[in-house]
Design a protein around this motif. Structure first.
Motif, PDB file in Angstrom:
ATOM      1  N   SER A 502      -7.138  25.027  54.709  1.00  0.00           N
ATOM      2  CA  SER A 502      -5.919  24.231  54.912  1.00  0.00           C
ATOM      3  C   SER A 502      -5.079  23.983  53.542  1.00  0.00           C
ATOM      4  O   SER A 502      -3.919  23.759  53.609  1.00  0.00           O
ATOM      5  N   SER A 503      -5.899  24.175  52.342  1.00  0.00           N
ATOM      6  CA  SER A 503      -5.240  24.032  51.121  1.00  0.00           C
ATOM      7  C   SER A 503      -5.799  24.733  49.940  1.00  0.00           C
ATOM      8  O   SER A 503      -7.174  24.939  49.984  1.00  0.00           O
ATOM      9  N   LEU A 504      -5.113  24.907  48.921  1.00  0.00           N
ATOM     10  CA  LEU A 504      -5.647  25.586  47.900  1.00  0.00           C
ATOM     11  C   LEU A 504      -4.962  25.333  46.722  1.00  0.00           C
ATOM     12  O   LEU A 504      -4.045  24.878  46.513  1.00  0.00           O
ATOM     13  N   THR A 505      -5.624  25.299  45.159  1.00  0.00           N
ATOM     14  CA  THR A 505      -5.306  24.871  44.042  1.00  0.00           C
ATOM     15  C   THR A 505      -6.098  25.616  43.032  1.00  0.00           C
ATOM     16  O   THR A 505      -7.031  26.016  43.350  1.00  0.00           O
ATOM     17  N   PHE A 506      -5.345  25.847  41.882  1.00  0.00           N
ATOM     18  CA  PHE A 506      -5.981  26.552  40.705  1.00  0.00           C
ATOM     19  C   PHE A 506      -6.408  25.287  39.876  1.00  0.00           C
ATOM     20  O   PHE A 506      -5.814  24.246  39.816  1.00  0.00           O
ATOM     21  N   GLY A 507      -7.526  25.361  39.283  1.00  0.00           N
ATOM     22  CA  GLY A 507      -8.066  24.353  38.461  1.00  0.00           C
ATOM     23  C   GLY A 507      -7.483  24.249  36.996  1.00  0.00           C
ATOM     24  O   GLY A 507      -6.653  25.262  36.795  1.00  0.00           O
ATOM     25  N   ALA A 508      -7.758  23.241  36.302  1.00  0.00           N
ATOM     26  CA  ALA A 508      -7.215  22.911  35.081  1.00  0.00           C
ATOM     27  C   ALA A 508      -8.364  22.478  34.192  1.00  0.00           C
ATOM     28  O   ALA A 508      -8.696  21.387  34.376  1.00  0.00           O
ATOM     29  N   GLY A 509      -8.795  22.945  33.087  1.00  0.00           N
ATOM     30  CA  GLY A 509      -9.849  22.585  32.169  1.00  0.00           C
ATOM     31  C   GLY A 509     -11.248  22.887  32.782  1.00  0.00           C
ATOM     32  O   GLY A 509     -11.598  23.017  33.733  1.00  0.00           O
ATOM     33  N   GLY A 510     -12.043  23.259  31.774  1.00  0.00           N
ATOM     34  CA  GLY A 510     -13.355  23.437  31.791  1.00  0.00           C
ATOM     35  C   GLY A 510     -13.765  24.524  32.909  1.00  0.00           C
ATOM     36  O   GLY A 510     -13.119  25.487  32.841  1.00  0.00           O
ATOM     37  N   PHE A 511     -14.664  24.341  33.939  1.00  0.00           N
ATOM     38  CA  PHE A 511     -15.068  25.505  34.426  1.00  0.00           C
ATOM     39  C   PHE A 511     -13.928  25.485  35.925  1.00  0.00           C
ATOM     40  O   PHE A 511     -14.169  26.606  36.499  1.00  0.00           O
ATOM     41  N   ILE A 559      -6.215  19.145  48.587  1.00  0.00           N
ATOM     42  CA  ILE A 559      -6.721  19.439  47.319  1.00  0.00           C
ATOM     43  C   ILE A 559      -6.035  19.514  46.216  1.00  0.00           C
ATOM     44  O   ILE A 559      -4.954  20.347  46.285  1.00  0.00           O
ATOM     45  N   THR A 560      -5.994  19.159  45.008  1.00  0.00           N
ATOM     46  CA  THR A 560      -5.103  19.141  43.817  1.00  0.00           C
ATOM     47  C   THR A 560      -6.022  18.991  42.543  1.00  0.00           C
ATOM     48  O   THR A 560      -6.941  18.415  42.720  1.00  0.00           O
ATOM     49  N   VAL A 561      -5.181  19.080  41.418  1.00  0.00           N
ATOM     50  CA  VAL A 561      -6.134  18.713  40.188  1.00  0.00           C
ATOM     51  C   VAL A 561      -4.914  18.058  39.336  1.00  0.00           C
ATOM     52  O   VAL A 561      -3.499  17.971  39.813  1.00  0.00           O
ATOM     53  N   ASN A 562      -5.257  17.251  38.501  1.00  0.00           N
ATOM     54  CA  ASN A 562      -4.407  16.439  37.496  1.00  0.00           C
ATOM     55  C   ASN A 562      -3.929  17.410  36.386  1.00  0.00           C
ATOM     56  O   ASN A 562      -4.531  17.386  35.215  1.00  0.00           O
ATOM     57  N   ARG A 563      -3.057  18.192  36.792  1.00  0.00           N
ATOM     58  CA  ARG A 563      -2.932  19.487  35.730  1.00  0.00           C
ATOM     59  C   ARG A 563      -2.090  19.141  34.618  1.00  0.00           C
ATOM     60  O   ARG A 563      -2.495  19.725  33.634  1.00  0.00           O
ATOM     61  N   ASN A 564      -1.439  18.247  34.820  1.00  0.00           N
ATOM     62  CA  ASN A 564      -0.794  17.699  33.536  1.00  0.00           C
ATOM     63  C   ASN A 564      -1.459  16.376  32.616  1.00  0.00           C
ATOM     64  O   ASN A 564      -0.629  15.920  31.643  1.00  0.00           O
ATOM     65  N   GLY A 565      -2.615  16.217  33.155  1.00  0.00           N
ATOM     66  CA  GLY A 565      -3.152  15.143  32.378  1.00  0.00           C
ATOM     67  C   GLY A 565      -2.691  13.722  32.368  1.00  0.00           C
ATOM     68  O   GLY A 565      -2.521  12.918  31.523  1.00  0.00           O
ATOM     69  N   ALA A 567      -2.055  10.215  32.571  1.00  0.00           N
ATOM     70  CA  ALA A 567      -2.996   9.027  31.902  1.00  0.00           C
ATOM     71  C   ALA A 567      -3.614   8.445  32.936  1.00  0.00           C
ATOM     72  O   ALA A 567      -2.823   7.875  34.154  1.00  0.00           O
ATOM     73  N   GLY A 568      -5.053   7.961  32.995  1.00  0.00           N
ATOM     74  CA  GLY A 568      -5.760   7.048  33.725  1.00  0.00           C
ATOM     75  C   GLY A 568      -6.233   7.624  34.963  1.00  0.00           C
ATOM     76  O   GLY A 568      -7.369   7.036  35.429  1.00  0.00           O
ATOM     77  N   PHE A 569      -6.056   9.000  35.354  1.00  0.00           N
ATOM     78  CA  PHE A 569      -6.613   9.653  36.450  1.00  0.00           C
ATOM     79  C   PHE A 569      -7.819  10.330  36.104  1.00  0.00           C
ATOM     80  O   PHE A 569      -8.658  10.622  37.226  1.00  0.00           O
ATOM     81  N   GLY A 570      -7.896  11.007  34.754  1.00  0.00           N
ATOM     82  CA  GLY A 570      -8.977  11.637  34.745  1.00  0.00           C
ATOM     83  C   GLY A 570      -8.864  13.117  35.140  1.00  0.00           C
ATOM     84  O   GLY A 570      -7.907  13.489  35.504  1.00  0.00           O
ATOM     85  N   ALA A 571      -9.798  14.043  34.686  1.00  0.00           N
ATOM     86  CA  ALA A 571      -9.835  15.406  35.218  1.00  0.00           C
ATOM     87  C   ALA A 571     -10.349  15.732  36.270  1.00  0.00           C
ATOM     88  O   ALA A 571     -11.316  14.814  36.788  1.00  0.00           O
ATOM     89  N   GLY A 572     -10.463  17.081  36.867  1.00  0.00           N
ATOM     90  CA  GLY A 572     -11.297  17.431  37.934  1.00  0.00           C
ATOM     91  C   GLY A 572     -10.474  17.242  39.403  1.00  0.00           C
ATOM     92  O   GLY A 572      -8.917  17.316  39.259  1.00  0.00           O
ATOM     93  N   LEU A 573     -10.951  17.694  40.491  1.00  0.00           N
ATOM     94  CA  LEU A 573     -10.381  17.981  41.703  1.00  0.00           C
ATOM     95  C   LEU A 573     -10.070  16.258  42.300  1.00  0.00           C
ATOM     96  O   LEU A 573     -11.065  15.504  42.341  1.00  0.00           O
TER      97      LEU A 573
END
Length: 930
Positions: A502-511, A559-565, A567-573
């Protein structure tokens, strides 16, 4: 960002989305004509410039494109390029026929002729450059060209003096061969002197293996090394010709001396020219001849074609001279051929039958009675493999004075036998609607035509302004031609799995950095949703999936990532779950974990959620709320979740301009912070593309003026995304009627729609790819511009992730509008005595470096309707000076600039009535009196 359609629980609707790659933009500065394909030459690849420029163009430090000159070459036509630029080096750049796998040229030669307009101030540089994707090889010749034709012949192997760019060493044999296996650029230096120069090019020959085989072979003989199997036949004393390595046109040639009388001898073609050459129909046979004398010449059949059942004869209109004479004979029934013995014109079927079974090809070598010597060079039988390439279309940049039409020349590099059409549209640059008249339309090139023009009116105004530019954009080419940067879109299967993704995203940061993450919701309420991580570790173009999350408590829709960083949301999926009680949880994980660590981020009762994505205001969620299939409508929402997990309406169906109706499930985030939404409206209402932006900083887009109409989209139900150049991508739903399209705002009106025609603006909707099987569920553009799309194939129960590659399909050129407005009166000296500025001298242009002073004892009176333009300085009324103005406009000399205002010193006076003072930066207007 992840984009996907909602799945309605009761209807189990699966609606598709799509994707795109970041296009590559060419950097040609004047006329763009880059071919769209690469093929490996099958014979000797040569350009003698008899008819046109053969696709050659200038690159590097050049300000113009080459001109084809019909005479003055070595011999016949040649190319000329006049360059006025300084500080760099320009090159002749080879067209696609010379590129690709040319490994059979190894150990042979590249030869060409050059000349220069002057030999003064010549300098040394790399003279020939070969590029593969991985290496550049450079070659320096031992001499520069003269003002007459200068011949070069360069050996193509590692022993000849070639150097690896930047390393100062000779390439190995393996390196040289690797470059020739995948040659992507071939350049010969055209600039040999400092300053303005004009270079000429003629007789390029890249030797490869000569023609082999008999079916659909492009046969060409330049006689660089041998006689290539040609023989004399007929009334000739000696059948075996003599090969001469020099003295040809250029390089080698064949000669045959005949002392017999009473008959006519012919050059007889070898086997590679024979057999089934039916693809030569409608093309040409070309060759060069000379004779030892032009006395006592006689007529006879000049070219003869024989099949097993018929002979065709052709008589040219002129005999060869003692210098090289070029012949070009068209191979069809309309060109003047006759059937031997009857003199009648062959039918099309008869002519094609001869070419399909060609057993003999003869070119007359004897033109005079008695002893004679004939010479032969540069034979070319055009077939499908070595015909003139489909013409490339180019548009040249222009410079025009304000008020004069900008006339763009659109040209084909050679004529076509088919009708060619191409759309055009103007596009704003620094020049906008007040500077020129927007133009759009279609050009049609009839067979044989090579040039059309596009005229765009420019507007003459009185404003003093900088030079401004706009563009003309060509797109939607139809016919046998290649548009600059035109390419094909290709979909390649990257990963196939059972089940519905149903959904795809590319990661940002770390693994997460370069990996693709995919959700598979599973069955509602059965807690069997999954998230996979997809990688291509062996770089073979096939993805490998590893399970990160199995048996999620709910159903992972998006699913998505906090690609642009943010503030306050943290990293990850961040993941949107769809549980049975309509509560949504947003789950994230530390970016460096090897598996997902679930943590509830926010809960809220949002009915029928569809997707999540980040914006500058936080995490956004689309939801249909109710929908018309169940009696609702006009209450779709986009919700905002802040960093604390609190939920509020970000855009809703009560917006005064455009409500969100029904399945408003898709979003795309633009670079300027706005959000584009696909608004699927109630039954019989047109679907819409809308853009929302928080203009007042209150963290929503519910206010008047914060929703913008982009286009109606009745044919579309699907995903949205932006490519790397800020163009909107949209996917059409349906199972077999799918398509991915690109929307480009070419005319700068901030939408894609023409309300008058009720259709998309001209040239702003482009088809990228159609016909992918399955519902397009989501699209994602990776950081490197690569595009991926999920297609769910309902009947097989599997999902395919396609990797899409493409090149762009427009070409453009700019027009520079030169401002020709000058003020009636320029003022640079201080006012030292009583002075009057009246309407006859308006506008007055104040050009003082620091300030214009009205000195002690002087009065400046400015009468009504005068305009005063100031170039950034001040107007200063000194002590004892006086300024009296009524109905006057004071402003800066350029619309985008400011000036420092009017300053009245202590003891000075100024009187203003009904005046306008604008574009003042920290200015000071002194004492005002009525």
């Amino acid at each position: 960002m992840n984009i996907k359609n909602i799945r309605f629980v009761l209807l189990i609707l699966l609606v598709g989305l799509g994707f795109w790659t970041k296009p590559a933009i060419a950097s040609q500065s004047i006329a763009h004509s880059i071919p769209s394909k690469l093929i490996a030459p099958t014979g000797n690849c040569g350009s003698s410039f008899v008819l046109d420029n053969d696709g050659w163009f200038g690159s590097g430090d050049t300000t113009t494109s080459p001109n084809y000159v019909a005479s003055g070459g070595n011999p016949d036509g040649y190319l000329s390029l006049a360059d006025s630029a300084t500080g760099g080096v320009w090159y002749w750049e080879a067209p696609y026929q010379y590129l690709g796998n040319i490994s059979t040229a190894y150990g042979k030669t590249l030869s060409f002729d050059l000349k220069q307009s002057s030999t003064s101030n010549q300098f040394d540089y790399d003279d020939i450059i070969l590029n593969s994707p991985n290496m550049q090889l450079n070659f320096d010749t031992s001499y520069n060209p003269n003002t007459t034709w200068t011949h070069y012949s360069i050996l193509l192997d590692e022993t000849a003096g070639w150097q690896v760019d930047g390393e100062g060493r000779a390439p190995t044999q393996a390196e040289f061969l690797a470059v020739m296996v995948s040659l992507i650029r071939l350049r010969m230096r055209g600039e040999f002197r400092s300053g303005a120069d004009t270079g000429g090019l003629d007789n390029v020959l890249l030797e490869t293996d000569n023609c082999v085989g008999q079916n659909n072979v492009s046969c060409q003989s330049a006689f660089a090394h041998t006689d290539e199997g040609w023989r004399g036949i007929g009334g000739v004393t000696v059948a075996l010709p003599t090969f001469h390595p020099t003295g040809g046109n250029p390089h080698g040639y064949l000669s045959l001396k005949d002392t017999a009388t009473g008959g006519t001898w012919y050059w007889d073609a070898p086997a590679p020219y024979l057999g089934d050459v039916s693809s030569a129909y409608g093309r040409t046979l070309q060759f060069d001849l000379t004779q030892s004398s032009t006395s006592s010449q006689f007529d006879n059949h000049d070219v003869i074609l024989n099949s097993a059942t018929m002979q065709l004869n052709f008589d040219t209109s002129y005999n060869p001279g003692t210098d090289w004479t070029h012949y070009r004979v068209v191979l069809d029934e309309n060109a003047g051929w006759s059937v031997n013995g009857s003199g009648v014109v062959p039918t099309s079927a008869e002519f094609q039958a001869v070419l399909a079974d060609l057993q003999q090809l003869r070119i007359r070598g004897e033109y005079r009675s008695g002893a004679d010597t004939g010479k032969l060079d540069n034979v070319l039988l055009e077939t499908a493999e070595c015909a003139l390439a489909d013409p490339t279309i180019s548009v040249a940049e222009v410079v025009v004075d304000e008020g004069q039409p900008a006339t763009f020349a659109v040209t084909l590099n050679h004529a076509s036998t088919q009708t060619i059409t191409v759309d055009y549209v103007s596009a704003d640059g620094s020049a906008t609607s007040g500077d020129y008249t927007a133009t759009a339309g279609t050009l049609t090139f009839a067979p044989g035509e090579t040039t059309h023009t596009i005229s765009v009116p420019t507007i003459d105004d009185s404003a003093i302004e900088d030079n401004e530019t706009f563009e003309i954009v060509l797109s939607n080419l139809n016919g046998a031609a290649a548009l600059d940067e035109l390419g094909e879109v290709t979909a390649t299967g990257f990963l196939t799995m059972s089940g519905s993704m149903s959904s795809l995203t590319f990661g940002a940061g770390g693994f997460l950095a370069h990996d693709l993450f995919v959700t598979m919701p599973g069955n509602f309420n059965l807690n069997d949703g999954k998230i996979y991580r997809v990688t291509d570790n062996d770089a073979n173009g096939v993805g490998e999936a590893s399970l990160l999350l199995n048996g999620n408590p709910d159903t992972p829709l998006s699913i998505t990532v906090n690609r642009n960083g943010l503030a306050g949301f943290g990293a990850g999926l961040f993941m949107l779950n769809y549980p049975s009680n309509t509560t949504q949880r947003f789950v994230h994980t530390a970016s460096n974990d090897a598996a997902l660590n679930l943590a509830q981020f926010s809960t809220s009762s949002i009915f029928n959620p569809a997707m999540i994505d980040f914006s500058q205001d936080g995490l956004l969620v689309t939801a249909a709320q109710t929908f018309t299939q169940f009696g609702g409508g006009n209450d779709g929402r986009i919700f905002r979740v802040d960093a604390a997990g609190a939920v509020s309406a970000w855009a809703d169906g009560n917006n005064t301009l455009h409500g969100l109706w029904d399945n408003n499930s898709t979003l795309a985030m633009a670079a300027d912070g706005s959000v584009v939404n696909f608004n699927q409206k109630v039954t019989n209402q047109p679907n819409e593309l809308l853009r929302f932006k928080d203009l007042n900083g209150d963290h929503d887009a519910n206010d008047p003026g914060e929703a913008f109409f982009l286009a109606q989209a009745n044919l579309f139900r699907g995903a949205l995304a932006y490519d790397g150049d800020g163009n909107l991508l949209i996917a059409r739903g349906g199972y077999n009627n799918t398509g991915i399209y690109k929307l480009i705002d070419l005319n700068g009106d901030e939408d894609y729609w023409d309300a008058t025609s009720g259709d998309f603006d001209a040239g702003e909707l482009t088809v990228l790819i159609e016909g992918l099987t399955g519902y397009l569920e989501d699209i994602e553009v990776a950081d490197d511009g690569t595009l991926y799309v999920i297609a769910y194939q309902l009947f097989s129960g599997r999902s395919v992730i396609y990797h899409i590659t493409s090149t762009v399909n427009t070409t453009r050129a700019s027009a520079t509008i030169r401002d020709n407005d000058t003020p009636s009166t320029a003022v640079s000296a201080d006012i030292s005595s009583d002075t009057v500025w009246d309407i006859a001298g308006s506008p007055y242009y104040v050009q003082s470096p620091q300030a214009l002073h009205i000195q002690n004892g002087a009065t400046l009176t400015i009468t009504a309707d005068v305009e005063v333009l100031v170039d950034g300085s001040q107007i200063v009324v000194d002590a004892g000076g006086s300024l009296v103005v009524e109905g006057v406009v004071f402003t800066s000399h350029l619309p985008q600039s400011t000036w420092a205002g009017i300053v009245v010193a202590s003891g000075g006076s100024a009187e203003f009535r009904y005046c306008t003072i604008e574009r003042v930066d920290d200015g000071n207007i002194g004492t005002l009196s009525a």
